[in-house]
Design an enzyme around this catalytic site. Structure first.
Site, PDB file in Angstrom:
ATOM      1  N   LYS A 196      26.356  33.062  33.521  1.00 19.17           N
ATOM      2  CA  LYS A 196      25.681  34.085  32.712  1.00 19.17           C
ATOM      3  C   LYS A 196      26.374  34.281  31.365  1.00 19.17           C
ATOM      4  O   LYS A 196      25.707  34.407  30.344  1.00 19.17           O
ATOM      5  CB  LYS A 196      25.650  35.438  33.450  1.00 19.17           C
ATOM      6  CG  LYS A 196      24.899  35.420  34.760  1.00 19.17           C
ATOM      7  CD  LYS A 196      24.737  36.828  35.348  1.00 19.17           C
ATOM      8  CE  LYS A 196      26.040  37.541  35.637  1.00 19.17           C
ATOM      9  NZ  LYS A 196      26.858  36.923  36.706  1.00 19.17           N
TER      10      LYS A 196
ATOM     11  N   ARG B 147      23.379  45.645  38.866  1.00 21.32           N
ATOM     12  CA  ARG B 147      24.038  44.995  39.986  1.00 21.32           C
ATOM     13  C   ARG B 147      23.611  45.605  41.318  1.00 21.32           C
ATOM     14  O   ARG B 147      24.041  45.167  42.372  1.00 21.32           O
ATOM     15  CB  ARG B 147      25.535  45.141  39.816  1.00 21.32           C
ATOM     16  CG  ARG B 147      26.141  43.991  38.977  1.00 21.32           C
ATOM     17  CD  ARG B 147      27.369  43.598  39.589  1.00 21.32           C
ATOM     18  NE  ARG B 147      28.339  42.662  39.281  1.00 21.32           N
ATOM     19  CZ  ARG B 147      28.786  42.136  38.187  1.00 21.32           C
ATOM     20  NH1 ARG B 147      28.239  42.377  37.053  1.00 21.32           N
ATOM     21  NH2 ARG B 147      29.782  41.309  38.193  1.00 21.32           N
TER      22      ARG B 147
ATOM     23  N   ARG C 151      38.381  28.750  37.227  1.00 20.98           N
ATOM     24  CA  ARG C 151      38.075  29.195  35.860  1.00 20.98           C
ATOM     25  C   ARG C 151      39.324  29.704  35.131  1.00 20.98           C
ATOM     26  O   ARG C 151      40.162  30.385  35.711  1.00 20.98           O
ATOM     27  CB  ARG C 151      37.046  30.333  35.929  1.00 20.98           C
ATOM     28  CG  ARG C 151      36.736  30.955  34.584  1.00 20.98           C
ATOM     29  CD  ARG C 151      35.460  31.720  34.597  1.00 20.98           C
ATOM     30  NE  ARG C 151      35.543  32.973  35.343  1.00 20.98           N
ATOM     31  CZ  ARG C 151      34.515  33.829  35.455  1.00 20.98           C
ATOM     32  NH1 ARG C 151      33.358  33.540  34.905  1.00 20.98           N
ATOM     33  NH2 ARG C 151      34.654  34.927  36.142  1.00 20.98           N
TER      34      ARG C 151
ATOM     35  N   ARG D 118      33.846  39.560  45.849  1.00 25.29           N
ATOM     36  CA  ARG D 118      32.813  39.711  44.805  1.00 25.29           C
ATOM     37  C   ARG D 118      31.504  39.072  45.252  1.00 25.29           C
ATOM     38  O   ARG D 118      30.422  39.606  44.990  1.00 25.29           O
ATOM     39  CB  ARG D 118      33.289  39.079  43.487  1.00 25.29           C
ATOM     40  CG  ARG D 118      34.357  39.910  42.799  1.00 25.29           C
ATOM     41  CD  ARG D 118      35.086  39.109  41.742  1.00 25.29           C
ATOM     42  NE  ARG D 118      34.254  38.803  40.591  1.00 25.29           N
ATOM     43  CZ  ARG D 118      34.513  37.810  39.738  1.00 25.29           C
ATOM     44  NH1 ARG D 118      35.553  37.021  39.933  1.00 25.29           N
ATOM     45  NH2 ARG D 118      33.714  37.605  38.726  1.00 25.29           N
TER      46      ARG D 118
END
Ligand code: AMP
Length: 215
Positions: free
Chosen positions: A16, A92, A126, A170
């Site tokens: 995103k 969310r 990441r 998450r």
């Protein structure tokens, strides 16, 4: 086309942030991202809101959602100042989706579809630039010099919430709270599903084309 109102949905690690930066540049719209806004305000005192923890950072470091009251206010303020925007990281949960409906009209809702196995791999590998926010990956997208950003020379770091344990939490929170938001827009017939497992340039081709066609 007037400046479009774009919502981009997808699990953590779906891409995103990368696609939103391109949308913002190509269509000259504001990139409104709750994750970055909250990271910049991790130590904000929210103790007067009758919440479990006293700062956003305590929720974030555990992979939990920051209370709606805090996040809704950030988005409302940001959208009121933007003509066009790409909204990333919000809503969310269904309560936030309902709140958003009272704030603005959306022109296009994109969903970046990526399998869970791929998400874990992407997130734990990441690395982000501590200066400009550019994203890298320890295997698939290495900088020219290890630990240094190609764009600005900043130091590359692992986000506190990209550790394996927090990533799993998450993704659990995503499945429980945010997947119903995806279903909600799908039920309304406005969800534009994009294959997020393609190379970033191919994803971008699909994203750009969809916005040009739908918005
Ligand atoms: P992100 O950068 O979008 O992955 O967001 C990082 C963290 O910020 C999330 O794990 C949450 O703790 C918090 N956060 C971001 N957006 C929201 C939101 N819309 N509602 C609640 N918490 C959020």
């Amino acid at each position: 086309m007037a400046q479009p109102h774009v919502l981009i949905l997808g699990a953590p690690g779906a891409g995103k942030g990368t696609q939103s930066a391109k949308i913002s540049e190509e269509f000259d719209v504001e990139h409104v991202t709750t994750g970055d806004a909250l990271r910049a305000n991790k130590e904000m005192d929210i103790s007067d809101m009758d919440t479990e923890y006293d700062t956003p950072g305590e929720y974030m470091d555990q992979g939990e959602l920051v209370p709606d009251e805090v996040v809704n206010a950030i988005v409302d303020e940001a959208l009121s100042q933007a003509d066009g925007y790409v909204l990333d990281g919000y809503p969310r949960n269904l309560e936030q989706a309902e709140e958003l409906e009272g704030m603005t009209d959306l022109d296009v809702v994109l969903y970046l579809d990526v399998s869970e196995e791929e998400l874990v791999d992407r997130l734990t590998g990441r690395r982000v630039c501590s200066e400009c926010g550019a994203n890298y990956h320890v295997e698939y997208d290495q900088p020219e010099e290890e630990g240094v950003c190609d764009e600005c020379g900043g130091e590359l770091i692992q986000r506190d919430d990209d550790t394996e344990e927090t990533v799993k939490e998450r993704l659990r929170v995503y499945r429980e709270n945010t997947e119903p938001v995806v279903d909600h827009y799908e039920d309304q017939g406005v969800l534009e599903r994009i294959d997020g497992e393609q190379a970033p340039d191919e994803v971008w081709e699909d994203v750009k084309h969809t916005i040009e066609t739908v918005a």
